[in-house]
Every structure is written in structure tokens, then in C-alpha cells.
Design a protein around this motif. Structure first.
Motif, PDB file in Angstrom:
ATOM      1  N   GLY A 291       0.828  -1.208   0.000  1.00  0.00           N
ATOM      2  CA  GLY A 291       0.000   0.000   0.000  1.00  0.00           C
ATOM      3  C   GLY A 291       0.861   1.256   0.000  1.00  0.00           C
ATOM      4  N   ALA A 292       1.925   1.237   0.812  1.00  0.00           N
ATOM      5  CA  ALA A 292       2.790   2.428   0.903  1.00  0.00           C
ATOM      6  C   ALA A 292       3.662   2.583  -0.346  1.00  0.00           C
ATOM      7  CB  ALA A 292       3.656   2.338   2.153  1.00  0.00           C
ATOM      8  N   GLU A 293       3.941   1.467  -1.034  1.00  0.00           N
ATOM      9  CA  GLU A 293       4.680   1.589  -2.303  1.00  0.00           C
ATOM     10  C   GLU A 293       3.807   2.279  -3.351  1.00  0.00           C
ATOM     11  OE1 GLU A 293       7.190  -2.542  -1.727  1.00  0.00           O
ATOM     12  OE2 GLU A 293       5.733  -2.418  -3.371  1.00  0.00           O
ATOM     13  N   ILE A 294       2.510   1.979  -3.307  1.00  0.00           N
ATOM     14  CA  ILE A 294       1.580   2.555  -4.300  1.00  0.00           C
ATOM     15  C   ILE A 294       1.306   4.026  -3.967  1.00  0.00           C
ATOM     16  CG2 ILE A 294      -0.827   2.417  -5.103  1.00  0.00           C
ATOM     17  CD1 ILE A 294      -0.586  -0.666  -4.623  1.00  0.00           C
ATOM     18  N   LEU A 295       1.009   4.269  -2.706  1.00  0.00           N
ATOM     19  CA  LEU A 295       0.696   5.626  -2.233  1.00  0.00           C
ATOM     20  C   LEU A 295       1.584   5.910  -1.024  1.00  0.00           C
ATOM     21  CD1 LEU A 295      -3.168   6.243  -1.958  1.00  0.00           C
ATOM     22  CD2 LEU A 295      -1.534   7.538  -3.302  1.00  0.00           C
ATOM     23  N   PRO A 296       2.712   6.550  -1.216  1.00  0.00           N
ATOM     24  CA  PRO A 296       3.642   6.740  -0.090  1.00  0.00           C
ATOM     25  C   PRO A 296       3.003   7.414   1.135  1.00  0.00           C
ATOM     26  CG  PRO A 296       4.743   7.189  -2.159  1.00  0.00           C
ATOM     27  CD  PRO A 296       3.303   6.946  -2.494  1.00  0.00           C
ATOM     28  N   ALA A 297       1.938   8.194   0.937  1.00  0.00           N
ATOM     29  CA  ALA A 297       1.301   8.862   2.089  1.00  0.00           C
ATOM     30  C   ALA A 297       0.682   7.858   3.055  1.00  0.00           C
ATOM     31  CB  ALA A 297       0.238   9.842   1.602  1.00  0.00           C
ATOM     32  N   LEU A 298       0.514   6.615   2.626  1.00  0.00           N
ATOM     33  CA  LEU A 298      -0.086   5.613   3.517  1.00  0.00           C
ATOM     34  C   LEU A 298       0.931   5.024   4.491  1.00  0.00           C
ATOM     35  CD1 LEU A 298      -2.460   3.628   1.090  1.00  0.00           C
ATOM     36  CD2 LEU A 298      -2.991   5.582   2.556  1.00  0.00           C
ATOM     37  N   GLN A 299       2.187   5.342   4.273  1.00  0.00           N
ATOM     38  CA  GLN A 299       3.257   4.858   5.164  1.00  0.00           C
ATOM     39  C   GLN A 299       2.941   5.223   6.615  1.00  0.00           C
ATOM     40  OE1 GLN A 299       6.526   3.608   3.943  1.00  0.00           O
ATOM     41  NE2 GLN A 299       6.580   2.954   6.091  1.00  0.00           N
ATOM     42  N   GLY A 300       2.912   4.240   7.485  1.00  0.00           N
ATOM     43  CA  GLY A 300       2.741   4.495   8.917  1.00  0.00           C
ATOM     44  C   GLY A 300       1.308   4.749   9.351  1.00  0.00           C
TER      45      GLY A 300
END
Ligand code: FAD
Length: 460
Positions: A291-300
Motif C-alpha cells: 500500500g505504501a509503495e503505491i501511495l507513499p502517504a499511507l506509510q505508517g
């Protein structure tokens, strides 16, 4: 004596019960679980598909389109949510980008005419924040998200209001066809019907076997694990973000939900067991990374919940639909990955098949009951926003005691705690019921087949 017995109250059985009740048939819907949606239909991605990527000219494609069209026509009359997010099929490599042309052409051939090929920059205007690795995308504006639980509940409620009988805790163990009547045995009851429709999902092949019908397919459950991100993630996700699909799976999707969360999933894992859909730490961690690779804002982003569903897949990709006119039986089997979208279309199709062996029409009801389902989607008015709403029970999902009471006295009250959660969202928020379970247990004591106090964790 019923005109039609429907075995299995997943989304397909609920839609079929409604369609036959609308025709004026005397309908019984038999479900082995304590509540409707005890099988595949309790855990999916909640996407109302356009059918752009369905196998061209297939029955599945036709029924997705018919089902979606009917949902669009009735959802407002039943107060059911629809959020037209659109989808982006994202190509993360040049090799994947080269496949978009073919997907586009197939989508046009499937009658989905508003598809558009986009550069990475154009895709980011629709879905800001997509990773810099994006090569190109295909926009599918018609894809939408719905509430996967209130839709089938609305279908079955309409059937009940038209006189249908719903029997829960009623597993069909055996069946015999004598001339022109089916006799169906549960552990405690015998039900007689002039025709039957097998909508048993993950047990579709097993039910045909129990009924002495030819078993023309084998269920091979395919598990899909999901991560549900906190509502804080929702502001980053406007669109359904799809990968370029492979032969076996549509792949991992990042998807908003109508409830204001974000889903990452599902996986596609073959397994033998038809019931236990477990989640695994490593797989979930992989989904979060993806998910974070697709949309970095989802990191964490915090995780609210995790779950897994089982697709009633078979040895073939196609739906496994069989009509046996001599036995007045229809099997709607192998409704693998698109049943939420196609359910209303499958119900129409079941009537067409039925009419091939029964020419005598029913007397359709003069008045069709339309009613407002409780709409639990974000952005729609909820009970806590209305006057005199009284005490709240679930502060995460803003559920009032009045909503719980209303659900418990509705035409089809929940049969178990999972059913209560699906009808009201109580216990579905950040604390996952930590603060409200005790109140819910007190409010529902003695009224659910399985009391909340003894509901096994992970079976909801
Ligand atoms: C991970 C995942 C993601 C998905 N995403 C989407 C999506 O985004 N959009 C979409 O359109 N579709 C999606 N689907 C597909 C959709 O959920 C299924 O196609 C659909 O739920 C199948 O419904 P069903 O009614 O055929 O089966 P089920 O929901 O399994 O219903 C069958 C019912 O029959 C009952 N039953 C079984 N045996 C008996 C018996 N002997 N007697 C009485 N009752 C019996 C069961 O308890 C069950 O309730 C997804 C599925 C999964 C698993």
C-alpha cells in the motif's frame, strides 16, 4: 408448500429471494448460519464492478452489467449508498504499461465506453500522491463502492415484506425430489417446495451432492486477506487503485470504503478449508508495504482491523450455473470474485432459467414495498445527527443505542454479533469493540443465537 426454496443467504441467495418474491412467488430462504451473509459475502472489497475486465461475452460479464444496472436503478429507493470513486488500473512497469492497451480494448468490447488511457501525470490529477514509479494508467470512471452488507440485507428485507420466509440456523442436510416436489431436510424440519435454487456459495458442490443432483464442479476456496486502515488514511485515497491483473487474480487493490476507511488487499491464496479464513502476520505486513509503495502517504497509517474472506472459486474461471429442468433445480455456483456486483443480475438470470421449466406465471404483488435502509456510509446523515438521538453506544463509529434497538426489532434482526456489527457498525471502529462490547452484550443478551459474550474472536 413453497414455490421456490433458495439454499444459502449470501448476497446471491438474498437477491434471488427478492426477485422471486417480486414476481409473486411463495419463497423460502434457508441458511445454515445464525445470520445471513455467513459465507463468502461477509468479507469482500465492496466494489460495484462495471465488468470492463470480465471475460468478454461471458455470462459473468452479462450478469455484472445487469446486476450493476439494477443496483443503480434501485439504490436510492432503498437508501443504499453508492460512491462513484472511479478506478485507475495502474501500470508499475513498462511491461505492465504495454498491457493497458489490451485491457482498454477489452473494456470497450465489454461495452464500457468511458475508459481513458492516462499518463502518470494525468493519473495523479485523479489520484494525487501515486508513487513516482507509476508508468501509466487506465481510468475506469464507472467503478464504484457500496456497502456490501446493507445491500443484501435490503434485498432480503424486501423479500420478507413481500411475504418470503427466512429460516436461519437451517442447514439443508438432504433433499429428495419426488415427481414435482422437493422435500428438504434440516436437522429439525422438512421444507417442501416446487423448485429449488442452490446458492450455497462455498458449499455449492456439496449441496448439489446432498440433493442427489449431478455434481458438475468442485469448490476450491481462494482466500483473500485484507488490512483496513484508519479513517485518517481516507483523505489520501480518492480512487480505487487497481493493479494490472494476472491470469489468476485481480491483484492487490487500494480502495476507499463507504465507511471512510481504506482497504489494502485482497491476496489470492488457495486453501482446502471452506470455513476458516485466517490472517497471517507476514502477509498483512506485505500488504501494508505494498500500500505504501503505491501511495507513499499511507506509510505508517494506523491499522483499524484485518480480516480475510473466502472466494467460492472452482476449477474454472467461469461462473458454474446449471439448470436441471427435470428436477426443477438451478445451481448458481462458483460466484467467485464478482458476486456482489452481479447478484441482482444472477437473480434475473435465475428467473429466466426457471421460466424454461415452469410456464405458469405467479401473480405479482400490486404494491412493491420500498423503504429506507439505515445508511451507514460516511457523508450520509446518521442517527447521532438527528434530534433526540439519545445515548451513544459506539463512540468510534458514532452508533446510538437507538440504532441498536432499531436493528434488533427490524424485519430481520441480527442472528449473531457479526450480524449486529454489519447492520450498525457498532464495534467496527478504532477500538474494535473494546469500549462498547459490554454495553452491546447487555443490550442483546438472549436475543442472538450466539451471545456476544461467547462469540469466538475472528469469527465475526
Ligand atoms: C476477498 C474477496 C473480495 C471480493 N471482492 C468483491 C468485490 O469487490 N466486488 C464484488 O462484486 N464481489 C467481490 N467478491 C465476491 C463476492 O463476495 C462473492 O462472489 C459472493 O459473496 C458470493 O456470494 P454467494 O451468495 O454465492 O456465496 P456465500 O456468500 O458463500 O453464500 C452462501 C450461503 O450459503 C450458506 N450455506 C452453505 N451450505 C448450506 C446448506 N447446506 N444449507 C443452508 N445454507 C447453506 C452459507 O452459510 C452462506 O451464507 C469478493 C470475494 C472475496 C472473498
Amino acid at each position: 408448500m413453497f414455490d421456490v426454496a433458495i439454499i444459502g443467504a449470501g448476497v446471491v441467495g438474498c437477491a434471488v429471494a427478492r426477485r422471486f418474491a417480486l414476481l409473486g412467488a411463495k419463497v423460502v430462504l434457508m441458511e445454515s448460519g445464525a445470520d445471513i451473509l455467513s459465507g463468502a459475502s461477509k468479507a469482500n472489497s465492496a466494489i460495484l464492478h462495471t465488468g470492463f475486465d470480465a471475460p468478454s461475452n461471458s455470462v459473468e460479464w452479462q450478469l455484472i452489467q445487469a446486476g450493476r444496472a439494477e443496483y443503480l436503478a434501485i439504490h436510492e429507493k432503498l437508501n443504499l449508498p453508492l460512491i462513484q470513486t472511479g478506478a485507475l488500473v495502474c501500470a508499475w512497469s513498462e511491461e505492465e504499461a504495454s498491457k493497458l492497451e489490451q485491457i482498454h480494448a477489452a473494456g470497450l468490447h465489454n461495452g464500457v465506453t468511458d475508459l481513458a488511457r492516462l499518463s502518470a501525470a494525468q493519473a495523479r490529477t485523479l489520484q494525487p500522491g501515486l508513487s513516482s514509479r507509476l508508468c501509466a494508467a487506465l481510468a475506469v470512471p464507472g467503478e464504484a463502492i457500496i456497502d456490501p452488507w446493507s445491500a443484501p440485507l435490503a434485498y432480503v428485507t424486501q423479500a420478507i415484506k413481500l411475504g418470503a420466509t427466512v429460516m436461519r440456523n437451517s442447514e439443508v442436510l438432504r433433499g429428495e425430489f419426488a415427481g414435482n416436489t422437493w422435500s428438504l431436510q434440516t436437522g429439525t424440519q422438512t421444507v417442501e417446495a416446487r423448485a429449488l435454487i442452490n446458492c450455497a456459495g462455498l458449499y455449492g458442490d456439496e449441496v448439489d451432492r446432498r440433493l442427489g443432483l449431478p455434481v458438475a464442479f468442485q469448490i476450491k476456496p481462494r482466500k483473500g486477506q485484507f488490512v483496513v486502515l484508519d479513517k485518517a488514511a481516507a483523505r489520501h485515497v480518492r480512487s480505487i487503485i487497481l493493479p494490472v491483473p494476472t491470469e489468476t487474480t485481480k491483484g492487490v487493490v487500494v480502495c476507499p470504503t463507504v465507511f471512510g476507511n481504506v482497504l489494502i488487499g485482497p491476496t489470492a491464496e488457495e486453501q482446502d478449508a471452506r470455513q476458516r479464513a485466517t490472517v497471517e502476520q507476514d502477509t498483512l505486513a506485505g500488504l501494508i508495504r505494498r500500500g505504501a509503495e503505491i501511495l507513499p502517504a499511507l506509510q505508517g497509517m494506523p491499522v483499524t482491523a484485518v480480516y480475510a474472506g473466502l472466494r467460492p472459486a472452482t476449477e474454472q474461471k467461469a461462473y458454474r450455473i446449471f439448470s436441471r429442468p427435470a428436477q426443477r433445480a438451478i445451481t448458481l455456483g462458483g460466484i467467485r470474485s464478482t458476486g456482489l456486483s452481479a447478484a441482482l443480475g444472477l437473480a434475473q438470470h435465475a428467473v429466466t432459467l426457471y421460466q424454461q421449466f415452469e410456464s405458469e406465471p405467479f401473480s405479482p404483488p400490486v404494491d412493491i414495498p420500498w423503504f429506507a435502509m439505515p445508511n451507514l456510509a460516511e457523508g450520509y446523515e446518521r442517527d447521532w445527527q438527528r434530534p433526540n438521538h439519545g445515548e451513544m453506544v459506539c463512540h468510534c463509529e458514532l452508533v446510538t443505542k437507538r440504532e441498536i434497538a432499531l436493528s434488533m426489532t427490524s424485519p430481520l434482526p441480527p442472528g449473531d454479533f457479526g450480524g449486529l456489527r454489519r447492520r450498525t457498525r457498532a464495534g467496527m471502529g478504532r477500538c474494535q469493540g473494546f469500549y462498547c462490547n459490554a454495553t452491546l452484550a447487555a443490550m442483546t443478551q438472549g436475543k442472538l443465537a450466539v451471545d456476544l459474550a461467547v462469540t469466538a474472536k475472528g469469527e465475526q
